[in-house]
Design a protein around this motif. Structure first.
Motif, mmCIF file in Angstrom:
data_model
loop_
_atom_site.group_PDB
_atom_site.id
_atom_site.type_symbol
_atom_site.label_atom_id
_atom_site.label_comp_id
_atom_site.label_asym_id
_atom_site.label_seq_id
_atom_site.Cartn_x
_atom_site.Cartn_y
_atom_site.Cartn_z
ATOM 1 N N VAL A 1 0.827 -1.197 0.000
ATOM 2 C CA VAL A 1 0.000 0.000 0.000
ATOM 3 C C VAL A 1 0.868 1.256 0.000
ATOM 4 O O VAL A 1 0.641 2.163 -0.764
ATOM 5 C CB VAL A 1 -0.950 0.001 1.221
ATOM 6 N N LEU A 2 1.896 1.308 0.847
ATOM 7 C CA LEU A 2 2.704 2.513 0.960
ATOM 8 C C LEU A 2 4.032 2.435 0.221
ATOM 9 O O LEU A 2 4.816 3.372 0.258
ATOM 10 C CB LEU A 2 2.961 2.828 2.434
ATOM 11 N N ASN A 3 4.319 1.286 -0.414
ATOM 12 C CA ASN A 3 5.558 1.093 -1.158
ATOM 13 C C ASN A 3 6.790 1.311 -0.276
ATOM 14 O O ASN A 3 7.753 1.970 -0.664
ATOM 15 C CB ASN A 3 5.598 2.006 -2.379
ATOM 16 N N VAL A 4 6.746 0.767 0.933
ATOM 17 C CA VAL A 4 7.859 0.847 1.878
ATOM 18 C C VAL A 4 8.624 -0.466 1.826
ATOM 19 O O VAL A 4 8.036 -1.543 1.837
ATOM 20 C CB VAL A 4 7.342 1.109 3.320
ATOM 21 N N ARG A 5 9.939 -0.379 1.780
ATOM 22 C CA ARG A 5 10.786 -1.576 1.743
ATOM 23 C C ARG A 5 11.292 -1.886 3.154
ATOM 24 O O ARG A 5 11.824 -1.023 3.846
ATOM 25 C CB ARG A 5 11.962 -1.347 0.807
ATOM 26 N N LEU A 6 11.123 -3.119 3.574
ATOM 27 C CA LEU A 6 11.561 -3.578 4.885
ATOM 28 C C LEU A 6 12.989 -4.101 4.806
ATOM 29 O O LEU A 6 13.309 -4.926 3.949
ATOM 30 C CB LEU A 6 10.635 -4.701 5.375
ATOM 31 N N LEU A 7 13.854 -3.624 5.695
ATOM 32 C CA LEU A 7 15.212 -4.137 5.805
ATOM 33 C C LEU A 7 15.308 -4.948 7.093
ATOM 34 O O LEU A 7 14.973 -4.449 8.160
ATOM 35 C CB LEU A 7 16.235 -2.997 5.865
ATOM 36 N N CYS A 8 15.754 -6.175 6.998
ATOM 37 C CA CYS A 8 15.931 -7.024 8.177
ATOM 38 C C CYS A 8 17.402 -7.029 8.570
ATOM 39 O O CYS A 8 18.278 -7.133 7.714
ATOM 40 C CB CYS A 8 15.459 -8.450 7.887
ATOM 41 N N ILE A 9 17.652 -6.917 9.864
ATOM 42 C CA ILE A 9 19.017 -6.886 10.383
ATOM 43 C C ILE A 9 19.228 -8.101 11.264
ATOM 44 O O ILE A 9 18.416 -8.376 12.157
ATOM 45 C CB ILE A 9 19.266 -5.580 11.160
ATOM 46 N N ASP A 10 20.300 -8.826 11.019
ATOM 47 C CA ASP A 10 20.619 -10.042 11.771
ATOM 48 C C ASP A 10 20.839 -9.709 13.251
ATOM 49 O O ASP A 10 21.619 -8.823 13.583
ATOM 50 C CB ASP A 10 21.878 -10.685 11.174
ATOM 51 N N CYS A 11 20.146 -10.430 14.112
ATOM 52 C CA CYS A 11 20.246 -10.192 15.551
ATOM 53 C C CYS A 11 20.928 -11.330 16.295
ATOM 54 O O CYS A 11 21.006 -11.303 17.521
ATOM 55 C CB CYS A 11 18.852 -9.996 16.148
ATOM 56 N N ASP A 12 21.412 -12.335 15.583
ATOM 57 C CA ASP A 12 21.994 -13.470 16.294
ATOM 58 C C ASP A 12 23.472 -13.688 15.979
ATOM 59 O O ASP A 12 24.008 -14.767 16.150
ATOM 60 C CB ASP A 12 21.198 -14.747 16.036
ATOM 61 N N ASP A 13 24.159 -12.615 15.575
ATOM 62 C CA ASP A 13 25.570 -12.756 15.234
ATOM 63 C C ASP A 13 26.430 -13.146 16.434
ATOM 64 O O ASP A 13 27.495 -13.721 16.277
ATOM 65 C CB ASP A 13 26.103 -11.487 14.576
ATOM 66 N N ASP A 14 25.986 -12.840 17.626
ATOM 67 C CA ASP A 14 26.743 -13.213 18.827
ATOM 68 C C ASP A 14 25.898 -14.049 19.797
ATOM 69 O O ASP A 14 26.210 -14.143 20.973
ATOM 70 C CB ASP A 14 27.286 -11.976 19.527
ATOM 71 N N ASN A 15 24.821 -14.620 19.286
ATOM 72 C CA ASN A 15 23.892 -15.447 20.064
ATOM 73 C C ASN A 15 23.183 -14.694 21.187
ATOM 74 O O ASN A 15 22.670 -15.307 22.114
ATOM 75 C CB ASN A 15 24.600 -16.683 20.642
ATOM 76 N N SER A 16 23.136 -13.356 21.103
ATOM 77 C CA SER A 16 22.403 -12.586 22.103
ATOM 78 C C SER A 16 20.968 -12.318 21.661
ATOM 79 O O SER A 16 20.121 -12.023 22.485
ATOM 80 C CB SER A 16 23.093 -11.242 22.364
ATOM 81 N N TYR A 17 20.717 -12.406 20.358
ATOM 82 C CA TYR A 17 19.411 -12.129 19.755
ATOM 83 C C TYR A 17 18.924 -10.712 20.042
ATOM 84 O O TYR A 17 17.749 -10.431 20.010
ATOM 85 C CB TYR A 17 18.370 -13.166 20.184
#
Length: 135
Positions: A1-17
């Motif tokens: 609807v709004l033409n917004v692109r979602l960027l996902c960022i890895d949260c488990d690079d150090d197993n802290s999430y």
């Protein structure tokens, strides 16, 4: 609807999430409209560093939404050793929050609220979509 692109960022690079502010900052561009963080995340109960993300939001003049759907009705009453950081509108960069009233708010299943720091932000959230299924 709004033409917004979602960027996902890895949260488990150090197993802290935990979402790292430095990783978020690397993805911010002139097109970034907001940061999304959890307090806490549903699967792991991790509270993202909302204070650090708030500073980024202020620095880059973008919104910061805190998904407190699980913790919104619990975290305000936790002792400081459990929740050592602020996660809410006390932080200047937090612009909106959500809390599920059906989790610990004693409401029927499927209800939630979105809170806005200012009435201007709330007003900007209104929209009309004629093909909404109603569900």
């Amino acid at each position: 609807v709004l033409n917004v692109r979602l960027l996902c960022i890895d949260c488990d690079d150090d197993n802290s999430y935990e979402l790292k502010a430095a990783a978020v900052e690397k993805q911010i561009t002139c097109n970034t409209i907001m940061i999304f963080a959890s307090a806490p995340s549903f699967p792991h109960g991790i509270i993202d560093p909302i204070d650090d993300l708030s500073a980024l939001a202020k620095q880059y003049d973008i919104g910061l939404h805190v998904d407190a759907c699980l913790g919104g009705f619990i975290l305000p009453f936790c002792q400081e050793d459990i929740v050592p950081r602020a996660f809410d509108f006390r932080l200047p960069g937090v612009t909106s929050m959500s809390a599920d009233t059906h989790k610990y708010g004693h409401a029927t299943k499927g209800t939630s609220v979105v809170l806005f720091k200012s009435s201007d932000l709330q007003h900007a959230s209104y929209f009309s979509y004629s093909h909404w299924s109603g569900g």
